[in-house]
Design a protein around this motif. Structure first.
Motif, PDB file in Angstrom:
ATOM      1  N   HIS A  19      -8.138   8.453  22.574  1.00 13.53           N
ATOM      2  CA  HIS A  19      -8.159   9.893  22.326  1.00 13.53           C
ATOM      3  C   HIS A  19      -9.286  10.202  21.341  1.00 13.53           C
ATOM      4  CE1 HIS A  19      -6.958  13.912  21.126  1.00 13.53           C
ATOM      5  NE2 HIS A  19      -6.113  13.926  22.160  1.00 13.53           N
ATOM      6  N   PRO A  20     -10.059  11.257  21.595  1.00 16.00           N
ATOM      7  CA  PRO A  20     -11.181  11.578  20.696  1.00 16.00           C
ATOM      8  C   PRO A  20     -10.766  11.709  19.222  1.00 16.00           C
ATOM      9  CG  PRO A  20     -11.301  12.904  22.682  1.00 16.00           C
ATOM     10  CD  PRO A  20      -9.998  12.174  22.761  1.00 16.00           C
ATOM     11  N   MET A  21      -9.515  12.149  18.976  1.00 12.87           N
ATOM     12  CA  MET A  21      -9.055  12.312  17.596  1.00 12.87           C
ATOM     13  C   MET A  21      -8.895  10.967  16.879  1.00 12.87           C
ATOM     14  SD  MET A  21      -8.873  15.479  16.873  1.00 12.87           S
ATOM     15  CE  MET A  21     -10.295  15.706  17.942  1.00 12.87           C
ATOM     16  N   GLN A  22      -8.856   9.872  17.664  1.00 11.96           N
ATOM     17  CA  GLN A  22      -8.718   8.543  17.052  1.00 11.96           C
ATOM     18  C   GLN A  22     -10.046   8.006  16.530  1.00 11.96           C
ATOM     19  OE1 GLN A  22      -6.293   6.940  20.676  1.00 11.96           O
ATOM     20  NE2 GLN A  22      -5.766   5.620  18.932  1.00 11.96           N
ATOM     21  N   ILE A  23     -11.133   8.598  16.979  1.00 12.08           N
ATOM     22  CA  ILE A  23     -12.462   8.119  16.587  1.00 12.08           C
ATOM     23  C   ILE A  23     -12.991   8.997  15.461  1.00 12.08           C
ATOM     24  CG2 ILE A  23     -14.752   7.474  17.376  1.00 12.08           C
ATOM     25  CD1 ILE A  23     -12.397   6.112  18.877  1.00 12.08           C
ATOM     26  N   ILE A  24     -13.233   8.388  14.302  1.00 12.34           N
ATOM     27  CA  ILE A  24     -13.784   9.107  13.156  1.00 12.34           C
ATOM     28  C   ILE A  24     -15.211   8.610  12.976  1.00 12.34           C
ATOM     29  CG2 ILE A  24     -13.546   9.567  10.685  1.00 12.34           C
ATOM     30  CD1 ILE A  24     -10.481   8.882  11.159  1.00 12.34           C
TER      31      ILE A  24
ATOM     32  N   MET B 279       0.826  -1.200   0.000  1.00  5.71           N
ATOM     33  CA  MET B 279       0.000   0.000   0.000  1.00  5.71           C
ATOM     34  C   MET B 279       0.862   1.251   0.000  1.00  5.71           C
ATOM     35  SD  MET B 279      -2.644   1.303   2.973  1.00  5.71           S
ATOM     36  CE  MET B 279      -2.890   3.083   3.125  1.00  5.71           C
ATOM     37  N   LYS B 280       0.449   2.224  -0.806  1.00  5.58           N
ATOM     38  CA  LYS B 280       1.111   3.526  -0.811  1.00  5.58           C
ATOM     39  C   LYS B 280       0.806   4.243   0.505  1.00  5.58           C
ATOM     40  CE  LYS B 280       0.517   7.998  -3.167  1.00  5.58           C
ATOM     41  NZ  LYS B 280       1.734   8.418  -3.848  1.00  5.58           N
ATOM     42  N   THR B 281       1.820   4.792   1.139  1.00  6.92           N
ATOM     43  CA  THR B 281       1.601   5.546   2.375  1.00  6.92           C
ATOM     44  C   THR B 281       0.818   6.827   2.067  1.00  6.92           C
ATOM     45  OG1 THR B 281       3.624   4.675   3.368  1.00  6.92           O
ATOM     46  CG2 THR B 281       2.747   6.704   4.295  1.00  6.92           C
ATOM     47  N   LEU B 282      -0.189   7.089   2.898  1.00  8.19           N
ATOM     48  CA  LEU B 282      -1.080   8.231   2.681  1.00  8.19           C
ATOM     49  C   LEU B 282      -1.077   9.153   3.887  1.00  8.19           C
ATOM     50  CD1 LEU B 282      -4.135   6.171   1.358  1.00  8.19           C
ATOM     51  CD2 LEU B 282      -2.412   7.324  -0.041  1.00  8.19           C
ATOM     52  N   LEU B 283      -1.539  10.349   3.691  1.00 10.77           N
ATOM     53  CA  LEU B 283      -1.763  11.264   4.804  1.00 10.77           C
ATOM     54  C   LEU B 283      -3.210  11.139   5.262  1.00 10.77           C
ATOM     55  CD1 LEU B 283       0.119  14.503   3.689  1.00 10.77           C
ATOM     56  CD2 LEU B 283       0.766  12.923   5.515  1.00 10.77           C
ATOM     57  N   LEU B 284      -3.411  11.033   6.569  1.00 10.35           N
ATOM     58  CA  LEU B 284      -4.755  10.895   7.123  1.00 10.35           C
ATOM     59  C   LEU B 284      -5.649  12.039   6.669  1.00 10.35           C
ATOM     60  CD1 LEU B 284      -6.796   9.514   8.987  1.00 10.35           C
ATOM     61  CD2 LEU B 284      -5.824  10.861  10.892  1.00 10.35           C
ATOM     62  N   GLU B 285      -5.125  13.234   6.624  1.00  6.88           N
ATOM     63  CA  GLU B 285      -5.956  14.392   6.257  1.00  6.88           C
ATOM     64  C   GLU B 285      -6.507  14.261   4.836  1.00  6.88           C
ATOM     65  OE1 GLU B 285      -2.889  17.872   5.532  1.00  6.88           O
ATOM     66  OE2 GLU B 285      -2.058  16.303   6.824  1.00  6.88           O
ATOM     67  N   ASN B 286      -5.710  13.659   3.929  1.00 10.03           N
ATOM     68  CA  ASN B 286      -6.173  13.478   2.550  1.00 10.03           C
ATOM     69  C   ASN B 286      -7.265  12.413   2.464  1.00 10.03           C
ATOM     70  OD1 ASN B 286      -4.351  15.409   1.725  1.00 10.03           O
ATOM     71  ND2 ASN B 286      -2.801  13.941   1.068  1.00 10.03           N
ATOM     72  N   ILE B 287      -7.132  11.360   3.275  1.00  6.56           N
ATOM     73  CA  ILE B 287      -8.172  10.327   3.311  1.00  6.56           C
ATOM     74  C   ILE B 287      -9.477  10.923   3.837  1.00  6.56           C
ATOM     75  CG2 ILE B 287      -8.871   8.131   4.317  1.00  6.56           C
ATOM     76  CD1 ILE B 287      -5.911   7.392   4.525  1.00  6.56           C
ATOM     77  N   LEU B 288      -9.379  11.683   4.923  1.00  8.34           N
ATOM     78  CA  LEU B 288     -10.577  12.277   5.516  1.00  8.34           C
ATOM     79  C   LEU B 288     -11.245  13.243   4.544  1.00  8.34           C
ATOM     80  CD1 LEU B 288      -9.329  12.917   9.166  1.00  8.34           C
ATOM     81  CD2 LEU B 288     -10.758  11.042   8.317  1.00  8.34           C
ATOM     82  N   THR B 289     -10.438  14.022   3.864  1.00  3.33           N
ATOM     83  CA  THR B 289     -10.994  14.952   2.879  1.00  3.33           C
ATOM     84  C   THR B 289     -11.729  14.196   1.776  1.00  3.33           C
ATOM     85  OG1 THR B 289      -9.236  16.559   3.330  1.00  3.33           O
ATOM     86  CG2 THR B 289     -10.426  16.791   1.237  1.00  3.33           C
TER      87      THR B 289
ATOM     88  N   LYS C 114      -3.646  16.261  11.111  1.00  6.33           N
ATOM     89  CA  LYS C 114      -2.870  16.615   9.922  1.00  6.33           C
ATOM     90  C   LYS C 114      -1.419  16.162  10.062  1.00  6.33           C
ATOM     91  CE  LYS C 114      -5.767  20.522   8.522  1.00  6.33           C
ATOM     92  NZ  LYS C 114      -5.829  21.980   8.234  1.00  6.33           N
ATOM     93  N   GLY C 115      -0.836  15.808   8.922  1.00  5.50           N
ATOM     94  CA  GLY C 115       0.570  15.399   8.893  1.00  5.50           C
ATOM     95  C   GLY C 115       0.809  13.980   9.385  1.00  5.50           C
TER      96      GLY C 115
END
Length: 459
Positions: free
Chosen positions: A76-81, A1-11, A22-23
């Motif tokens: 952590h709340p940031m871990q839950i999407i 798998m190509k490594t991705l940025l979480l922010e791009n997946i969420l967007t 981010k990052g």
């Protein structure tokens, strides 16, 4: 798998990322909790239990879910999407990932020939291309995500089987792979246990065109009557045909059996080519020409493709001929059994058997026929007789349904036997088999007893 940025997946999933999201690198995306490790995005389907304590040991694990779960508050709340529609969010991700790569993707479907055509095409390509492909015949939907994520920056082409065993399978597979080339090998009765009518099964296969957005290249077996009946009027791409039909673009002119494979002659754009494929049977020629056609659409020279096919490693248990002990010949065709593959197997057996050989057919059940079972077993019984089988052996109570119609069609009832256990079959064969017999094995029940008996009889 190509490594991705979480922010791009969420967007891509229409979610506004938080600053703290981010990052962050994501190296694994999965719907299998056993695969969770650091830098993982986990899609939580079926309200699965989340291994919270294990997740705490890892760095940067994020959970996409549409419902709460036990001990969620300890993460952590940031871990839950949290999303409204988990499946919709998931397929937004698969679309995002697939479209990161501008490569041709070949999707192969049909009742028979998917795995072989895929393996042939992969074999043609793999010396000159980096190919991501379905493994063997592992084409169930739960493999799709891993196959998709196997596409990486250095992938040149992907070749996938898109199986249909229930309604929605084709549409869903295309939401992973977005194929640019589709191949339909042939159609016959199969999987009608879950898709209640043959017409619906055929329609489900034909949805590959919608999955391709009615664009790209569609490669069809022009000799198949059911494929000839599908409505292609909405398909705006290019339709390429193969077969013996005089109007086929890749036309099979003739073929010839050898001791270990098939010589064949084909015509394309008024030029004739000769090929050889290890593996016996007319169906091997059709699969070969389908693979050559797909390779040509990918820009591969036809003569190069044919040269590559001559070294194709024949798939295990796909009409695999081997030497048995005491001068008998064994044919292992146990990969699957449905009406079409059994018909092709018996036709090929009839073609290769010598007049001096006793043709012995050892049959397990045909799988997934639903309401068509009685009709198809009756047809198969008649086929057993017309193909000149001398001795019919059935294994398992469902396979016993071959016997009555076979006897009615002319098989000597004194040459029909039934067994339930492999040891019974071994003892029978010890006293029954003669030198020069040819023994054909076929089952659709994933029955390891057949492997056991075949191994017992091998040289």
């Amino acid at each position: 798998m190509k490594t991705l940025l979480l922010e791009n997946i969420l967007t891509a999933m229409n979610i506004q990322p938080h600053e703290k999201q981010k990052g962050i690198r994501i190296e694994t995306v999965t719907d299998d909790r056993s695969e969770i490790s650091s830098h993982t995005l986990y899609f939580r389907f079926n309200n699965s239990e989340v291994p919270v304590e294990r997740i705490k040991k890892y760095k940067n694990v994020f959970i996409v879910t549409d419902t709460s779960f036990s001990n969620m508050e300890s993460l952590h709340p940031m871990q839950i999407i949290m999303v409204k529609n988990l499946k919709d969010s998931f397929f937004k991700f698969t679309s995002y990932y697939r479209h990161l790569f501008n490569i041709p993707v070949v999707a192969i479907t049909g009742t028979c020939g998917k795995s072989t055509t895929k393996e042939m095409l992969k074999h043609i390509l793999e010396d000159t291309h980096n190919v991501q492909a379905t493994i063997s015949s592992k084409n169930a939907d739960y493999y799709n995500l891993s196959y998709l994520l196997g596409i990486e920056e250095d992938t040149d082409v992907a070749v996938f089987e898109t199986a249909v065993s229930k309604k929605g399978d084709m549409t869903e597979s295309c939401k992973y792979f977005y194929p640019t080339i589709g191949i339909l090998t042939m159609i016959d009765v199969d999987h009608t246990d879950k898709i209640r009518s043959f017409d619906r099964y055929l329609a489900e296969k034909a949805k590959i065109m919608q999955g391709m957005n009615n664009e790209g290249i569609l490669i069809l077996n022009s000799d198949d009557p059911y494929l000839s009946s599908i409505d292609t009027s909405k398909f705006k791409g290019e339709i390429i045909t193969f077969g013996k039909n005089k109007n086929a673009i890749f036309r099979i002119k003739r073929y010839q059996y050898t001791s270990s494979g098939m010589n064949f002659w084909m015509e394309y754009m008024q030029s004739e080519y000769r090929g050889y494929i290890p593996g016996l049977g007319e169906h091997s020629v059709y699969n070969s020409v389908a693979a050559v056609a797909a390779a040509a659409m990918l820009g591969v020279d036809i003569q190069y493709s044919l040269n590559r096919l001559s070294s194709y490693p024949h798939m295990r248990s796909h009409f695999q001929v081997m030497e048995g002990r005491n001068q008998i010949t064994l044919v292992d065709d146990t990969w699957k059994s449905n009406p079409a593959s059994l018909r092709k197997g018996l036709e090929t057996l009839s073609r290769i058997a010598l007049p001096s050989q006793r043709k012995i057919a050892v049959l397990g059940r045909m799988a997934a026929l639903g309401k068509y079972a009685d009709e198809e077993y009756e047809k198969a019984g008649h086929l057993i007789a017309s193909s000149g089988v001398d001795i019919l052996i059935t294994k398992g109570f469902i396979a016993k349904d071959f016997q009555k119609p076979a006897i009615e069609a002319g098989v000597n009832p004194h040459n029909v036997y039934h067994f339930s256990e492999p040891d019974e079959m071994k003892r029978f064969f010890d006293s029954f088999l003669r030198p020069n017999d040819i023994v054909y094995f076929k089952t659709g029940g994933n029955d390891s007893d057949f492997d056991d008996v075949i191994e017992y009889l091998r040289s």
